[in-house]
Structures are given as C-alpha cells and as structure tokens.
Design a protein around this motif. Structure first.
Motif, PDB file in Angstrom:
ATOM      1  N   GLU A 147       0.817  -1.211   0.000  1.00  0.00           N
ATOM      2  CA  GLU A 147       0.000   0.000   0.000  1.00  0.00           C
ATOM      3  C   GLU A 147       0.847   1.256   0.000  1.00  0.00           C
ATOM      4  O   GLU A 147       0.465   2.267  -0.614  1.00  0.00           O
ATOM      5  CB  GLU A 147      -0.935  -0.002   1.215  1.00  0.00           C
ATOM      6  N   ALA A 175       1.877   1.739  -3.576  1.00  0.00           N
ATOM      7  CA  ALA A 175       0.705   2.062  -4.382  1.00  0.00           C
ATOM      8  C   ALA A 175       0.213   3.473  -4.092  1.00  0.00           C
ATOM      9  O   ALA A 175      -0.154   4.226  -5.008  1.00  0.00           O
ATOM     10  CB  ALA A 175      -0.406   1.045  -4.120  1.00  0.00           C
ATOM     11  N   THR A 223      -2.050  -2.677  -5.067  1.00  0.00           N
ATOM     12  CA  THR A 223      -2.982  -2.359  -3.981  1.00  0.00           C
ATOM     13  C   THR A 223      -3.486  -3.642  -3.331  1.00  0.00           C
ATOM     14  O   THR A 223      -4.105  -4.487  -3.998  1.00  0.00           O
ATOM     15  CB  THR A 223      -4.179  -1.548  -4.508  1.00  0.00           C
ATOM     16  N   ARG A 230      -8.340  -1.344  -4.637  1.00  0.00           N
ATOM     17  CA  ARG A 230      -7.858  -1.730  -5.965  1.00  0.00           C
ATOM     18  C   ARG A 230      -8.899  -1.380  -7.019  1.00  0.00           C
ATOM     19  O   ARG A 230      -8.568  -0.885  -8.102  1.00  0.00           O
ATOM     20  CB  ARG A 230      -7.548  -3.218  -5.984  1.00  0.00           C
ATOM     21  N   ARG A 280      -8.870   2.428  -7.648  1.00  0.00           N
ATOM     22  CA  ARG A 280      -7.701   2.867  -8.427  1.00  0.00           C
ATOM     23  C   ARG A 280      -7.778   2.378  -9.868  1.00  0.00           C
ATOM     24  O   ARG A 280      -7.359   3.071 -10.794  1.00  0.00           O
ATOM     25  CB  ARG A 280      -6.420   2.372  -7.747  1.00  0.00           C
TER      26      ARG A 280
END
Length: 919
Positions: A367, A370, A400, A406, A409
């Motif tokens: 994370e 990301a 992610t 996820r 994104r």
C-alpha cells in the motif's frame, strides 16, 4: 569490434548521405527542415546519424534517444533533447516559459497544453539557432513518449525560416510523424553486404552458408556484423550455429545475449542497471551500482567488447543491446536493479522516476508504494502527462492489497487511460475494476466510461443502450452525473440519426425525462438536457424557449468555465444552428477559439476552428474559413485526433464544385460503417446545395428530399431551405408546400432575423405578384440584420430572377448585380455563375472575375496579414498561430511583396476584407 568509437565505415549509402547533406545545406542557408530516417533495427540509421553529426561540426548538435521503458513518462525524451538549451528559458515569453517549466517539473503549476509546450520548444530552438545553426538528432523515435513525440512533430512541421534541422530515426515512425519528409534506409546491396560480412568472418565460408546469411539478413549491416560473432568456424562452415529464418532484430538480440553470457556477473549487473535507467545519467547509474556492490572496474569488459560506454553519459552500442540486457535478466535481477535505482534517486528532485523504479522493484502488493504512485499520478497529470498518470495508476492498482481500494484505483486508471487515448488499456482496467467490490456510484461511473469508449470509437448508436443503462444506475446515487450521462445518450442518438430504430430520438428523450432533478443553481448542461428532451419528445416549437435559455446559459458559462463549455460545444453548436441563432453560433465559436488559443489547447482547437470556419462560411468569408480548415487539418496531423470534416464539406458545397456530390457520397459510405446516420443527411444536403447552385433543380430536389427524411438536429432546417428552392424551380408545388410548412414551424419559433429572413424568402419563391415582391424585400431586410451574408446574397439572386421573369429588367439587374458581386467575392462560384447567366439574360455585360481577390496570398499568409493589420506584433502572431516570430516575419515579407506594399501601415488599405482573423 573494439570500443564504440570504432564503428565500421559507411558502405554505399550515397543516396541517403546526399539527402542528409542537403538538409545540412538548407539549415546552413537559414531554412529549417525535418527528416525521418525509417528502417528496421540495425539497417544503418544510427551510422547515418553519426555521419551527419560528423559533417555538422559548424553547428550546435543536441541529441535524444527514445527509450521503451520511458514511453509512459511525459516529456522524458524532450527534456533530454533540450536540456542543454534550458539556460535560455528565461528569454521565452512568460506563458511559454511557464508551460515548459511545469512540463519539465522545474516548477509547480496547472497542466500546460503540450502544444503550448511545443511553441515554447520551437521558440527555444529558434533562439538557440540565432547564435549558431542547430541540429537536433533523435534516435529510436518509435520509443518517444507520446507527449515528446507530439511536441517534436509539431515543431518539425513549423520549421521554415529558422536555421534548425530535426532528424528522427525510427524503425517505423508513429502517426505523429506522418507527412514529414521521409527517407527509407534499406539494406546494403549484395556487393557491399559481402564486403561487410568478410570484414568480420576472416576464414573461408561455405558459399551456401554465406548466401543464406546474406539472404536472411537482407543487407542489414548490424545483423551482418553481429550474427557471426560467438560462432566458431565449424559452426559457420556447416551452418549448425544458425537458427531458422526469423526476424533480423530477434536474431541480432540473441547474438547480443550470447555475448552477455560470457561477461562477468558484475559487468552484467552494471549493464542491467544502465538498461533499466534509460536517461543514461552516469552518476545515477554508478550510485545504483554501488548499492549492488558492483565495482567501477565492472565496466571494462563491456567497453572492451564494444557493448557499453560510460563517460558523462552511459551509452549502449545499439538499442537492441539494452533490450537484450533487460530481457536476459531474471525477474529478481530486474527488481534488484530497479530497487537500487530507486534508492539512488533523490526523492525531492525526481520523485516521479523514483516512484516508478520503486514500483518495479516491488513484487507483492504494497500500500505504501501504491499510495505513492497514486499521489504522483496527480503530479504527472499536472505536468501534462495523462499517459504517465494512467501508467502510474495502473501499477498502483496492481500493487494495492485491499480489493475495494484496488477497484477504485483501477477505475481512476481506466479514466486516465481513456483520456490519454488508450481505449484498449482503459477497457482492460475497467475489467479489473468491475471484478472488485465497487460502490454503486463507482459501478455507475464504470458503466458510463465503458459506454463512452464505445461512443468514442463509433459515434453512432452502438453506445446508446450502455449510456442509458449507466444513466439509470447513476440516477440512484448521483443526480448530476446521471444527467450528464443522459446528455451523452441523446448525443449518441443524434449522431445515429436515420440508422437508429424508428422513433429512437423520441424514445431516448422520454427515457431521459425520468432523470432526477439537477443540482441548484441550475447548470447549463441541465438546461440543455431539458431542452433536448422537449425537442425530441414534444417538438420544435415546444422546445424552442428552453433551448434558447440553454444557449444563453452556455454563452455566459463560456466566460466563467471555458473548459466545461468547450466539452459541450459540439452539441450546443448544433442547437444554435437548429435555432437559427447566428449570434449564438458566432459567440460560442469565437469564444472557444480565443480560449483555446490563449491557453494553447491544441487538443480542442481543431474542433473549435471547424465550427468557427462554418460561421465564416455563413458570413461569406470563405477565404477565412479555408484558412481555419487548413489550420485545423494541420494540427490534426500532429495530434492524430479524428478528422472534423463538416466545415470542409460545407465550404465545398458553397463553392459549387462539380465533384462535390461524388465526394460526399464516398464520405457517407465511410461514416455509415460506424453507424453515423447523421452523415447521410449531411451528404445529401451538401449535394442539394451544389445542384441548386448549378441550376440542376431536379437533382437538387431528389437530394434535398432524402436529406429531410430524418429530423437531424442543426441540419434539417437548412435542408428544408434547399428543398423549397429546388421544388419551386422544378414545378413541384406539393413538395414545396409541405417543406415550407415544416420550415415555417421552425423559423417562426426561432424568431431570429436569420430565421425570419429565410422564411420570407422561401414563401416568396412560392408566391406571385405584389405579395412576392413584399416578401422578397422583407427577407432582405431581415437578413441584412443577421450575420448570414451568404443567404442574403442568394436572396438577392432569387429576387433578381423573379424580377427578370416579371419583365422588370432594371430592377432585376440591380439585385442580380448585387448577388453576383457578393457571391463572386465570397468564392461561391456555382451561385455566382448562375447570377451571371441571369444578368446576361437581362442584356447586361458581365466581366467574369477570379474569386478570392486576396492578392494571391495563401490561407496562412492571409491569416498572418489580417492579424498584423490588427496591430499584433510578430511574437503575438506567432503565439496565436503556433509559429516562431522568424517564420511570421518570413511570411509577412511575402505578403508585402504580393500586395505591392512596404509596411504594416499599408495593410488596412491593401488587404481585402475577409472577416476577422478567424479567432
């Protein structure tokens, strides 16, 4: 082979060398030029570049090399090329300086348009060339990032009076470079190929093997040099070391891999770091190598073998060496190299590149990585790199760990990819998003984006059902976005036109009527949706008040939020045309062009220029319209956006070329393949106009009737005009009366001088005696108060024809003479010839003049002259037209010569009035 400095001499290549030497000669004489060297990997493009730079010792040379791994980092290659010239950045005009600084990350700021960056680069190159002629060499142009490619292609097309040369070398040039000077570099002829092969194979070679090598390499110099390396005499003699026939680059790369395998592990690690960091920053590469424990001596075997040279910059012998190094490494080795580079990069000075390497060094979802990518995606987009933002978000999605995060994104990455012109990537990311737990709002946004991608690819009705479904989903969670989706759905139905199912527009309008109420205060787009719903569900007259209100709202919004109003210009322009609102057409188009020029928005400017050109056509300023059409087409060649053919087709119709109907029919066949039924009506309307101009009224009637079979927004009213005239002159009273009734409903509700003028004109065509005379006069009075001079001229024409038939020859001559002078001056040759024939029938002698009395100026010269007449300086003109001041000066010198004047002060008198500058 020795070191990189020990290149084999050029063999043959007289044709290529002559072309390149000619480019250098042009640059030395002060004429800018661009050239694309095109050919497969290893064919000798780089050798020709070395030859050219060796011949340019009297010039300043700057270089850049495209890198495949950098293709998603906006302006990366451009920065490498112009970085030696950035000491001159403060000499640029403020908007250009700021755009370039933001693009290169030298300062923070809002996203600059990449073609304002292009103008800055053009100015920067021209400024540098004032001291010494400048040669820019760009190798591996097929791997330029999109932003750099667009900017450099833009600059290449605008070189004229600057001593600047641009040479691009590419395996296959991208679409951005189409239309530039092109030189294909082919393999060596057989005799030279044999000579080169003998230079590396010193022992006797079986003739069959030699012939096979020559045939398979097809004269590719690098393949001839590299393929035999690493193979002993026995292998070559019998051919055992030769692989089956395959592409030269793949075989050459395999040869490089064999050579890499013989190098020490430390050398391979150093080369992998250099391959993973394509900027060639030697200091950075050494720092990263140090983190891996690689000593400085590791470079020596690579240099001795001629594969890599590290001085101030790291340079591979050939791009395929870089490719071979990277692809030969294992995934853990690649991650280690990227990790070392991330550690070696200063996060304050280059956070984008650090995050990129860090992401490629990470295997498991993370994370923190990301999140950093997501944050820097916004920074990349603010610098103008939508493609980079999409790449960052895509990698952030992959890293992610949380499924919900996820999905969010992935959706953001899909939107960025779509805006970056990568619909396939967008669809892939949408699939990833839809496999994640999305909120209802996110699901609706995903559905709308999927439909928008369909609509962008095919402007017909294929996207309609998905858009309606997305609008329905959004209605439950976000009223504002739902209403925007309904507007998109109506637009899809409008473009589908007659190719949609019967009653489609009404069905869509009734569905859109169920949209939730919009936010307060009312947005222009909400007024537009309500007006369009009424237009297709209740009829023209019922919708007119609401559509007028929407147009007024958009005209006001254009001053407050130009970006939002620009996105809807296509639809609002059609509404303004539907309402016969010439003032709204003028204001919307003029503001759009001015705003696009001021902020350098070349992604939008071609569309705005197209609509502004159409306004010029209605006003009778055909030369000005042609200038804008030419400018729009030139920009589209750079941007690669879809062609806007509407204005060029309307202009072709009014100019009355006999070839126009066939041209329109061919265009209709192309557009029908993607479901754009509206284009069918447009083609028939254009043909009807041409046939009316040429007096072929039966043909005009048939085409106009077909154009009016479907109610097309912003088009049917104009087709009805042609139908009434064609029917009146074809003695088809029933068709004329029916068309007039439909036209009267529209023009009465519209109520503008343009609308009332064409209504009175159409009524007069079907009336006799005193009533007809009064109607013609009423039409002229209305149209004189409008911006529709082209329709005013045609009204003088039909009035003059009526007066001649009524044996009022003196009165007829007055109106026919006015019509002929106006139409001839516009360049409406078909209608002008019709007026000339009528004048001759009255007994008057008519001198046939050449249309377009602009002193032989080209469209671009005319545009520059008009801007100079308004008092703009050369830099100001250049900023508007995306030219260098020196090129503006060059064009003005030709203008003065053609017009027989010596100063700007004489332009007002010498230059024919063809409207404003096209802004």
């Amino acid at each position: 082979m020795g070191t990189l400095s020990g290149h084999a001499p050029l063999l043959n290549r007289q044709r290529e060398r002559a072309e390149l030497d000619g480019l250098l000669g042009d640059v030395r004489s002060g004429r800018g030029r661009a050239l694309v060297l095109r050919g497969e990997a290893g064919v000798g493009k780089s050798a020709l570049l070395r030859h050219t730079t060796g011949q340019a010792t009297d010039m300043r040379v700057v270089r850049a090399v495209g890198a495949e791994s950098e293709m998603e980092l906006a302006f990366a290659s451009l920065h490498l090329l112009v970085s030696p010239l950035l000491d001159r950045i403060e000499k640029l005009p403020d908007p250009q300086r700021d755009a370039l600084a933001v693009a290169f990350g030298l300062r923070q700021g809002t996203a600059p348009d990449r073609f304002l960056v292009g103008l800055a680069v053009l100015t920067l190159l021209a400024e540098a060339a004032e001291e010494r002629a400048l040669l820019c060499v760009i190798d591996d142009a097929q791997w330029l990032d999109q932003a750099s490619a667009q900017v450099l292609a833009f600059v290449a097309r605008r070189l004229l009076a600057e001593p600047v040369g641009l040479i691009f070398a590419a395996r296959e040039p991208g679409r951005h470079f189409h239309g530039l000077g092109d030189l294909e570099v082919r393999g060596l002829p057989e005799q030279e190929a044999q000579t080169l092969l003998r230079s590396v194979v010193r022992f006797p070679l079986d003739e069959r093997i030699r012939d096979r090598i020559l045939a398979e390499t097809n004269g590719n110099p690098l393949a001839l040099l590299e393929l035999p390396r690493g193979l002993g005499p026995a292998q070559l003699a019998g051919g055992f070391g030769l692989v089956e026939a395959q592409a030269v680059p793949a075989r050459v790369e395999e040869g490089f891999r064999r050579r890499l395998a013989a190098l020490p592990a430390g050398t391979r690690s150093l080369m992998l770091v250099a391959a993973a960091e394509p900027t060639g920053d030697a200091a950075l590469i050494w720092r990263a190598a140090g983190h891996l424990g690689v000593p400085a001596s590791a470079v020596e075997p690579a240099q001795a073998d001629g594969l890599l040279e590290i001085g101030t910059w790291a340079r591979f012998r050939h791009p395929l060496v870089r490719s071979a190094v990277y692809s030969a490494a294992s995934p853990p080795e690649r991650r280690a190299a990227h990790g070392a580079l991330a550690t070696a990069i200063d996060p304050a000075s280059d956070p984008d590149r650090r995050a990129w390497h860090r992401a490629h060094a990470t295997l498991e979802p993370d994370e923190s990585v990301a999140g950093e990518l997501e944050r820097l995606a916004g920074r990349a987009q603010a610098r103008g790199g939508i493609a980079a933002a999409a790449a960052f978000l895509r990698r952030a999605t992959e890293l992610t760990p949380d499924p919900a995060g996820r999905g969010a994104r992935a959706l953001a990455a899909a939107q960025a990819a779509f805006e970056a012109g990568a619909p396939d990537m967008a669809l892939e990311l949408l699939g990833s998003a839809e496999m994640s737990p999305l909120t209802e709002l996110q699901g609706g946004r995903a559905a709308r984006l999927r439909a928008q991608i369909v609509f962008a690819r095919k402007r017909g009705g294929e996207a309609l059902r998905p858009l309606l479904d997305a609008a329905g989903r959004l209605s439950r969670v976000d009223a504002a976005q739902a209403r925007e989706a309904y507007v998109d759905a109506v637009a899809s139905a409008v473009f589908a036109g007659r190719l949609g199912e019967p009653g489609l527009l009404r069905t869509v309008a009734e569905t859109a009527r169920t949209a939730p109420a919009g936010p307060l205060p009312e947005r222009p787009i909400d007024a537009l949706l309500d007006g369009l719903v009424a237009r297709f569900a209740e009829g023209y007259a019922a919708a007119a008040p609401q559509l007028k209100r929407a147009l007024q709202a958009f005209r006001q919004e254009a001053r407050r939020d130009p970006d939002d109003s620009m996105r809807r210009l296509g639809l609002t322009y059609l509404v303004a045309a539907d309402m016969w609102d010439d003032q709204a057409l003028h204001d919307l188009a003029e503001h759009a062009v001015q705003a696009a020029r001021e902020i350098g928005a070349l992604h939008f400017l071609p569309q705005a220029l197209t609509y502004r050109a159409t306004v010029h056509i209605y006003a009778g300023h055909f030369d000005a319209a042609a200038t804008l059409v030419e400018e729009s087409d030139a920009i589209l060649k750079v941007t690669g956006h879809a062609h806007f053919g509407f204005a060029s087709n309307v202009l072709l119709s009014w100019r009355g070329g006999a070839e126009a109907p066939a041209t329109f029919d061919a265009a209709v066949e192309r557009t029908v393949t993607w479901g754009e039924g509206r284009a069918i009506s447009g083609g028939h309307f254009g043909s009807a106009l041409v046939y009316n101009a040429r007096g072929r009224y039966q043909d005009a009637l048939a085409r106009a009737e077909r154009a009016c079979e479907h109610d097309d927004l912003g088009l049917t009213g104009f087709a009805l005009l042609e139908l009434v005239e064609a029917a009146a002159y074809s003695n088809a009273p029933e068709a004329a009366t029916t068309a007039l009734r439909r036209l009267e409903e529209r023009t009465t509700a519209a109520g503008t001088d343009w609308a009332l003028g064409v209504l009175a004109r159409s009524k007069a065509l079907l009336t006799d005696g005193q009533a007809a005379d009064l109607l013609y006069r009423e039409a002229i009075e209305h149209l004189q108060r409008s911006r529709a001079a082209a329709y005013l001229a045609r009204t003088h024409l039909v009035y003059g024809e009526w007066l001649r038939r009524a044996n009022r020859r003196l009165d007829a001559r007055e109106h026919l003479r006015t019509a002929h002078e106006m139409l001839q001056g516009f360049g409406a040759q078909g209608f002008a010839d019709r007026a000339r024939r009528e004048l001759l029938a009255t007994g008057e002698t008519v001198r046939k003049r050449t249309p377009g009395t602009s002193g032989g100026l080209t469209p671009q010269e005319g545009q520059i002259a008009r801007l100079a007449r308004k008092g703009l300086s050369n830099p100001e003109i250049g900023a508007q037209l995306f030219l260098s001041p020196r090129t503006v000066e060059y064009h003005l010198s030709k203008v003065f010569s053609k017009l027989g004047i010596t100063s700007r002060n004489q332009l007002a008198e010498a230059l024919p009035d063809q409207g404003d500058d096209g802004a």
